[in-house]
Design an enzyme around this catalytic site. Structure first.
Site, mmCIF file in Angstrom:
data_model
loop_
_atom_site.group_PDB
_atom_site.id
_atom_site.type_symbol
_atom_site.label_atom_id
_atom_site.label_comp_id
_atom_site.label_asym_id
_atom_site.label_seq_id
_atom_site.Cartn_x
_atom_site.Cartn_y
_atom_site.Cartn_z
ATOM 1 N N GLY A 130 81.983 14.582 25.234
ATOM 2 C CA GLY A 130 80.571 14.888 25.430
ATOM 3 C C GLY A 130 80.308 15.517 26.780
ATOM 4 O O GLY A 130 81.075 15.327 27.724
ATOM 5 N N GLY A 162 73.584 16.770 30.766
ATOM 6 C CA GLY A 162 73.062 17.382 31.970
ATOM 7 C C GLY A 162 73.529 16.717 33.247
ATOM 8 O O GLY A 162 73.619 17.347 34.291
ATOM 9 N N MET A 163 73.860 15.428 33.145
ATOM 10 C CA MET A 163 74.212 14.666 34.341
ATOM 11 C C MET A 163 75.659 14.213 34.390
ATOM 12 O O MET A 163 76.154 13.871 35.465
ATOM 13 C CB MET A 163 73.309 13.434 34.443
ATOM 14 C CG MET A 163 71.849 13.774 34.641
ATOM 15 S SD MET A 163 70.738 12.456 34.072
ATOM 16 C CE MET A 163 70.703 12.741 32.308
ATOM 17 N N ALA A 164 76.323 14.193 33.254
ATOM 18 C CA ALA A 164 77.664 13.610 33.218
ATOM 19 C C ALA A 164 78.504 14.198 32.099
ATOM 20 O O ALA A 164 78.001 14.811 31.156
ATOM 21 C CB ALA A 164 77.559 12.094 33.045
ATOM 22 N N VAL A 173 81.521 13.007 29.342
ATOM 23 C CA VAL A 173 82.006 11.782 28.714
ATOM 24 C C VAL A 173 83.414 12.006 28.143
ATOM 25 O O VAL A 173 83.681 13.016 27.491
ATOM 26 C CB VAL A 173 81.068 11.325 27.581
ATOM 27 C CG1 VAL A 173 81.526 9.985 27.017
ATOM 28 C CG2 VAL A 173 79.635 11.227 28.079
ATOM 29 N N ASP A 233 64.261 7.223 29.647
ATOM 30 C CA ASP A 233 64.732 8.453 28.992
ATOM 31 C C ASP A 233 65.109 8.167 27.546
ATOM 32 O O ASP A 233 66.187 8.542 27.076
ATOM 33 C CB ASP A 233 65.911 9.041 29.761
ATOM 34 C CG ASP A 233 66.155 10.520 29.423
ATOM 35 O OD1 ASP A 233 65.218 11.170 28.902
ATOM 36 O OD2 ASP A 233 67.262 11.018 29.678
#
Length: 283
Positions: A17, A20-22, A24, A133
């Site tokens: 995955g 936007g922030m990380a 996976v 969120d």
């Protein structure tokens, strides 16, 4: 990165995955011999010390939550400039993908998913954790059809820092923002309830209630535009269920459900009442 060993125990196997922030990864914990998911923060978020502090604190708090509909957090750590969360590996699909593939969901199925998410949020709120969120991208559906809410720590850490990134783009998911989030105002448990109401609307209709050319326009719609009626988009939605959507997504926090538990009970009433009605019709 795929051959790296984190903390001497987590063997990164494959990238599964990219948000936007990380990023996976699927990984194997050598110590416990089990597969896990590891979320690694992107470099641009590791330079902000306040963000990292919030990230660690909220992730550790979320790790204390034990609920069948919340993705378990096993570990939070750092190796060099790599900050990561070790989570339960959920084999299945992201709810947002299911919506894209199938469109509007049968109302009973949608009600059950959102009811379980309300139950998950109720536990989080009891522990003074606000997600901030809630969206289909953060709801995973297992192969057995069990919904699980993910990303407690990372969601709050980002939104607690700022709603606007360095590029001027709104952080998080503006399509599910509560009006108070869009204004940059006070956010509480009822902000999660609003977002969950938007998720229910999307499940029932196959689309979000507010959309626009840019994030700012969408944010303004959450603040100013009346919530559209789901039943005008799709037929067959029970009026009582539509009332749940409309109450959860009220513009003012004081007009929404008083708690996620109250929303859970309202959704349970919808299921119960239609079960009784069905028996009366067919007996």
């Amino acid at each position: 990165m795929s051959s790296r060993i984190l903390a001497g125990r987590y063997e990164l196997l494959e990238r599964i995955g990219d948000g936007g922030m990380a990023v996976v990864y699927k990984a194997r914990c050598r110590l416990l011999n089990r597969f896990v998911a590891i979320k690694i923060l992107k470099p641009e978020f590791t330079k902000d010390l306040k963000f990292i502090e919030n990230f660690k604190r909220e992730s550790q708090a979320a790790a204390g939550l034990s609920h069948p509909n919340i993705v378990n957090i096993y570990d939070v750590g750092r190796e060099g400039n790599i900050h990561y969360i070790v989570m339960e590996l959920v084999e299945g699909k992201v709810l947002s993908d299911i919506i894209k593939e199938e469109g509007p969901m049968e109302w009973r199925k949608a009600t059950e998913i959102v009811k379980l998410m309300a139950s998950a949020l109720s536990l989080a709120h009891e522990n003074h954790i606000i997600h901030r969120d809630v969206k289909p991208q953060n709801i995973l559906i297992t192969k057995d059809g069990v919904p699980k809410l993910a990303d407690f720590g990372i969601a709050k850490a980002v939104n607690a820092t700022t709603l606007v990134g360095t590029t001027g783009a709104v952080m998080g998911s503006v399509h599910y923002f509560s009006p108070e989030q869009a204004r940059g105002g006070y956010v509480d448990e009822k902000s999660d309830i609003y977002s969950l109401g938007i998720v229910l609307y999307e499940l029932l209709t196959g689309k979000v209630p507010f959309d626009g050319d840019n994030p700012v326009n969408v944010a303004l719609m959450h603040i100013n535009n009346p919530m559209p009626s789901p039943s005008k988009q799709v037929s067959g939605i029970p009026p009582q269920l539509e009332q749940v959507v409309m109450k959860a997504s009220k513009k003012y926090q004081s007009e929404r459900f008083s708690s996620a538990e109250e929303m859970f009970e309202a959704l349970s009433d919808v299921e119960h009442n239609h079960s009784i009605l069905g028996k009366l019709i067919y007996t």
